[in-house]
Design a protein around this motif. Structure first.
Motif, PDB file in Angstrom:
ATOM      1  N   SER A   1      28.741  32.171 -28.499  1.00  0.00           N
ATOM      2  CA  SER A   1      29.075  30.892 -28.136  1.00  0.00           C
ATOM      3  C   SER A   1      29.790  30.888 -26.611  1.00  0.00           C
ATOM      4  O   SER A   1      29.361  30.117 -25.756  1.00  0.00           O
ATOM      5  N   LEU A   2      30.832  31.539 -26.369  1.00  0.00           N
ATOM      6  CA  LEU A   2      31.512  31.666 -25.020  1.00  0.00           C
ATOM      7  C   LEU A   2      30.619  31.982 -24.090  1.00  0.00           C
ATOM      8  O   LEU A   2      30.597  31.256 -23.098  1.00  0.00           O
TER       9      LEU A   2
ATOM     10  N   LYS B   1      27.278  30.098 -19.365  1.00  0.00           N
ATOM     11  CA  LYS B   1      26.094  30.021 -18.526  1.00  0.00           C
ATOM     12  C   LYS B   1      25.796  28.393 -18.383  1.00  0.00           C
ATOM     13  O   LYS B   1      25.318  28.095 -17.265  1.00  0.00           O
ATOM     14  N   SER B   2      26.125  27.662 -19.230  1.00  0.00           N
ATOM     15  CA  SER B   2      25.781  26.322 -19.276  1.00  0.00           C
ATOM     16  C   SER B   2      26.331  25.372 -18.071  1.00  0.00           C
ATOM     17  O   SER B   2      25.610  24.726 -17.233  1.00  0.00           O
ATOM     18  N   PRO B   3      27.510  25.650 -17.748  1.00  0.00           N
ATOM     19  CA  PRO B   3      27.893  24.936 -16.290  1.00  0.00           C
ATOM     20  C   PRO B   3      27.412  25.238 -15.043  1.00  0.00           C
ATOM     21  O   PRO B   3      27.096  24.325 -14.202  1.00  0.00           O
ATOM     22  N   ARG B   4      27.066  26.638 -14.959  1.00  0.00           N
ATOM     23  CA  ARG B   4      26.480  27.031 -13.789  1.00  0.00           C
ATOM     24  C   ARG B   4      25.372  26.436 -13.732  1.00  0.00           C
ATOM     25  O   ARG B   4      24.828  26.186 -12.340  1.00  0.00           O
TER      26      ARG B   4
END
Length: 266
Positions: free
Chosen positions: A137-138, A143-146
Motif C-alpha cells: 500500500s505504501l 507512485k500515485s502522487p508522482r
C-alpha cells in the motif's frame, strides 16, 4: 520433555519480566480421601512456562506447567471463577484453577491462551501478512502522487493561458506593449482556440494622438513627423527609449506653456 531443574529454577526467580503473576487456587485430587481440595499458590507466567510457588517470596517453584498442545477454557466446578488447562493428550493431567474474581479470571485466561508457541507463530504470520500489505500500500501511495503531479504538469503546459508570463511573446503596436496568447499572431491575424475554432485576437488600442496636434491632425509646432512614430522596433522592448520618445512631446508642451506665461497669457 527433559528440563534442567537448576536452569528452570533460575529462570523462574531471575529478574526477567513476567507476562502475568497472581494468586490462584489449584485443585488437588485426593483419591484416598475421595474428595477435592484447593491449594493457594503464587503463579508466575514467563513465555510458555507457568511456574507456581508455595508463597510469593519463595525462591524455588514447586511445580511447572509447559503451555504447549493445550487449551484454556472455563469449566463447571463447585468453586466460582474456575477455569482449566487441558492438554490434547488423552492421558495428560488437567489443571483446574480458581481465581479470586471475574476480572482476575478473565486476565488469566487471556494470558494463558496467548502463551503457547503455536499461538505466537500464528501471531507472527499474521503480522508478517499485515506488514507485506502495508508495504504494498505504501509503494502504491508513493507512485500515485508522482503520476498525478506529472500529468498535472503536462496539463499545465498544454494550456497557453496558464504558461508563465516570461514564456509569452510580446509585441509593440502603435507604441503600446501587448501580450499575445500562445499560438496567436498579432497584427489582426486570427488564431485557433482549444476547440479548433477560429477566434480573433483582442483589438489593438488606437494610435496615440498628440495632445498638441491641431484639429486637422497636423503635428504641433516643434514636433517633427519622425517623433510620431515609435523608435522602438516591434520585436524589442526598451523602456528608456519609449520614455524619451514620449518625453519629447511633454517637453514641447512645457516650452509652449512657459512662453505663454512670459507673454502674460494664461
Amino acid at each position: 520433555m527433559k528440563l534442567n531443574e537448576r536452569s528452570v529454577a533460575h529462570y523462574a526467580t531471575c529478574d526477567s519480566p513476567a507476562d502475568h503473576t497472581g494468586f490462584l487456587r489449584k485443585r488437588v485430587e485426593r483419591h484416598h480421601h475421595h474428595g477435592t481440595s484447593y491449594q493457594r499458590r503464587w503463579f508466575v507466567l514467563k513465555g510458555n512456562l507457568l511456574f507456581y510457588f508455595e508463597e510469593r517470596e519463595s525462591r524455588e517453584p514447586v511445580g511447572l506447567v509447559v503451555l504447549e498442545g493445550c487449551t484454556v477454557e472455563l469449566c463447571e466446578a463447585a468453586e466460582e471463577f474456575a477455569f482449566a488447562i487441558r492438554f490434547d493428550d488423552a492421558g495428560a493431567k488437567a489443571y483446574v484453577l480458581v481465581a479470586d474474581g471475574q476480572a482476575a479470571m478473565e486476565a488469566w485466561v487471556k494470558a494463558l491462551s496467548r502463551a503457547s508457541f503455536d499461538y505466537m507463530r500464528l501471531v507472527v504470520r499474521e503480522l508478517e501478512k499485515q506488514l507485506e500489505e502495508a508495504c504494498k500500500s505504501l509503494a502504491a501511495c508513493r507512485k500515485s502522487p508522482r503520476r498525478s503531479s506529472s500529468s498535472g504538469r503536462k496539463r499545465h503546459l498544454s494550456n497557453p493561458a496558464l504558461q508563465p508570463l516570461q514564456e509569452k511573446s510580446t509585441t509593440l503596436e502603435n507604441g503600446y506593449s501587448t501580450w499575445s496568447s500562445g499560438g496567436c499572431v498579432t497584427g489582426g491575424a486570427t488564431c485557433s482556440d482549444h476547440d479548433g475554432g477560429q477566434t480573433k485576437p483582442p483589438p489593438l488600442p488606437p494610435r496615440r494622438r498628440s495632445a498638441a496636434s491641431s484639429a486637422t491632425g497636423s503635428p504641433a509646432p516643434g514636433l517633427s513627423p519622425a517623433m510620431l512614430e515609435s523608435p522602438v522596433p516591434p520585436e524589442t522592448i526598451c523602456f528608456s527609449k519609449l520614455h524619451n520618445w514620449y518625453g519629447q512631446e511633454i517637453a514641447v508642451l512645457r516650452r509652449e506653456w512657459q512662453e505663454r506665461q512670459k507673454r502674460g497669457h494664461p
